[in-house]
Design a protein around this motif. Structure first.
Motif, short mmCIF file in Angstrom:
data_model
loop_
_atom_site.label_atom_id
_atom_site.label_comp_id
_atom_site.label_asym_id
_atom_site.label_seq_id
_atom_site.Cartn_x
_atom_site.Cartn_y
_atom_site.Cartn_z
N UNK A 1 45.18 41.51 38.75
CA UNK A 1 43.98 41.33 38.45
C UNK A 1 43.89 40.80 37.05
N UNK A 2 44.66 41.65 36.23
CA UNK A 2 44.36 41.35 34.76
C UNK A 2 45.20 40.06 34.46
N UNK A 3 46.32 39.29 35.11
CA UNK A 3 47.04 38.51 34.82
C UNK A 3 46.08 37.11 35.39
N UNK A 4 44.86 37.45 35.79
CA UNK A 4 44.18 36.20 36.56
C UNK A 4 43.19 35.89 34.98
N UNK A 5 43.22 36.65 34.12
CA UNK A 5 42.43 36.28 32.67
C UNK A 5 43.18 35.68 31.97
N UNK A 6 42.52 34.66 31.21
CA UNK A 6 43.20 33.78 30.18
C UNK A 6 43.48 34.95 28.94
N UNK A 7 44.70 34.45 28.54
CA UNK A 7 45.20 35.07 27.54
C UNK A 7 46.61 35.43 27.49
N UNK B 1 37.56 38.77 24.39
CA UNK B 1 36.58 38.07 25.48
C UNK B 1 36.31 38.87 26.68
N UNK B 2 37.68 39.41 27.24
CA UNK B 2 37.60 40.02 28.44
C UNK B 2 38.43 41.16 28.45
N UNK B 3 37.64 42.44 28.63
CA UNK B 3 38.09 43.79 28.68
C UNK B 3 38.37 44.56 30.09
N UNK B 4 39.58 44.70 30.40
CA UNK B 4 39.64 45.34 31.99
C UNK B 4 40.12 46.84 31.73
N UNK B 5 39.34 47.64 32.39
CA UNK B 5 39.88 49.04 32.25
C UNK B 5 39.95 49.53 33.37
N UNK B 6 41.07 50.23 34.01
CA UNK B 6 41.15 50.90 35.29
C UNK B 6 41.77 52.37 35.00
N UNK B 7 40.80 53.31 34.57
CA UNK B 7 41.13 54.52 34.35
C UNK B 7 40.16 55.62 34.80
N UNK B 8 40.43 56.76 34.49
CA UNK B 8 39.29 58.02 34.95
C UNK B 8 38.36 58.21 33.96
N UNK B 9 37.19 58.33 34.56
CA UNK B 9 36.01 58.97 33.65
C UNK B 9 35.71 60.28 34.38
N UNK B 10 35.59 61.32 33.62
CA UNK B 10 35.17 62.62 33.85
C UNK B 10 34.23 63.46 33.39
N UNK B 11 33.23 63.85 34.09
CA UNK B 11 32.40 64.78 33.62
C UNK B 11 32.76 66.02 33.23
N UNK B 12 32.07 66.51 32.11
CA UNK B 12 30.70 66.04 31.62
C UNK B 12 30.84 64.94 30.07
N UNK B 13 32.10 64.86 29.76
CA UNK B 13 32.34 64.20 28.67
C UNK B 13 32.55 62.79 28.93
N UNK B 14 31.80 61.81 28.75
CA UNK B 14 31.78 60.30 29.20
C UNK B 14 32.27 59.41 27.96
N UNK C 1 33.04 43.21 29.82
CA UNK C 1 33.98 44.46 30.31
C UNK C 1 33.96 44.68 31.68
N UNK C 2 35.09 44.81 32.37
CA UNK C 2 34.98 45.27 33.78
C UNK C 2 35.78 46.61 33.81
N UNK C 3 34.93 47.70 34.14
CA UNK C 3 35.38 49.18 34.09
C UNK C 3 35.54 49.71 35.33
N UNK C 4 36.70 49.74 35.92
CA UNK C 4 36.97 50.57 37.29
C UNK C 4 37.10 51.92 37.01
N UNK C 5 36.19 52.83 36.41
CA UNK C 5 36.57 54.14 36.00
C UNK C 5 35.31 54.99 36.47
N UNK C 6 35.38 56.01 37.08
CA UNK C 6 34.23 56.83 37.68
C UNK C 6 33.19 57.21 36.62
#
Length: 220
Positions: A133-139, A162-175, A208-213
């Motif tokens: 997915x990241x390789x589809x972005x210019x740069x 210009x484009x930020x792509x994050x595929x990480x974990x978001x964990x409560x309660x510290x976001x 920003x596209x964030x694939x994070x809980x």
């Protein structure tokens, strides 16, 4: 007032939620024929809506307390773009949070499209699909992985893209922290910090596209 003037003078329709009892579907129908719908303000201004991810027949087969912390309910803005009531957005829906600061909202609305081509990507080491997915972005910058990448490895200049792509974990309660993973054994993994709020540039004009809980909960 300045925000309202900026929107209407640009030829866009503005629905003031303080003056309406319209349902989300009625709002979607008013926006029908437009390029999309933008929600202005955080969840306290325009609330997201609980969407049941399970068909009624399937939910009826589950134990009374299924093993899902959210009971298979997802908070979503899509109902505001659901013109025909089928449960899917017919129009693209986006949101510009206000964080209780009118100046921030006005600055976001006045932001110009970026003129340079720069990207930044950071993923959990166990999410290799994100590379494609990241390789589809210019740069030309390569995708980083966590591990080994850590917050200390990231500076503001990297994320000022210009484009930020994050595929990480978001964990409560510290976001304020997104996590990657470390393989500790063949059968176990451990979360490790990959990026924190301190890594975010003071000013940012990209997308920003964030694939994070809980990745969108930071707008609250």
């Amino acid at each position: 007032d300045a925000v309202a003037t900026l929107i209407t003078s640009g030829g866009h329709a503005l629905i003031d939620m303080r003056d309406t009892t319209l349902s989300p579907r009625q709002i979607a129908q008013l926006a029908q024929g437009s390029a999309g719908l933008v929600l202005l303000g955080g969840h306290g201004v325009v609330p997201s809506l609980a969407v049941d991810c399970l068909p009624p027949a399937l939910r009826d087969t589950l134990p009374r307390r299924a093993q899902d912390a959210d009971d298979y309910l997802v908070w979503s803005d899509d109902p505001y773009g659901d013109v025909d009531g089928v449960g899917l957005a017919s129009l693209p829906v986006s949101r510009i949070p206000d964080a209780g600061d009118g100046a921030l909202l006005l600055a976001a609305l006045g932001e110009r499209p970026p003129r340079r081509t720069k990207r930044f990507g950071l993923r959990n080491i166990h999410r290799p699909f994100a590379d494609h997915i990241f390789e589809s972005l210019s740069g030309s910058v390569a995708m980083r992985t966590s591990e080994p990448a850590a917050p200390a490895d990231l500076d503001h200049a990297m994320l000022d893209a210009d484009h930020v792509y994050l595929m990480l974990h978001g964990i409560r309660p510290d976001l304020s922290v997104f996590h990657g993973e470390r393989l500790v054994s063949d059968a176990g993994r451990a979360f490790i910090p990959a990026m924190t709020a301190a890594n975010i540039p003071e000013r940012f004009g990209g997308t920003v596209f964030s694939g994070c809980c809980y990745g969108a909960a930071s707008i609250a």
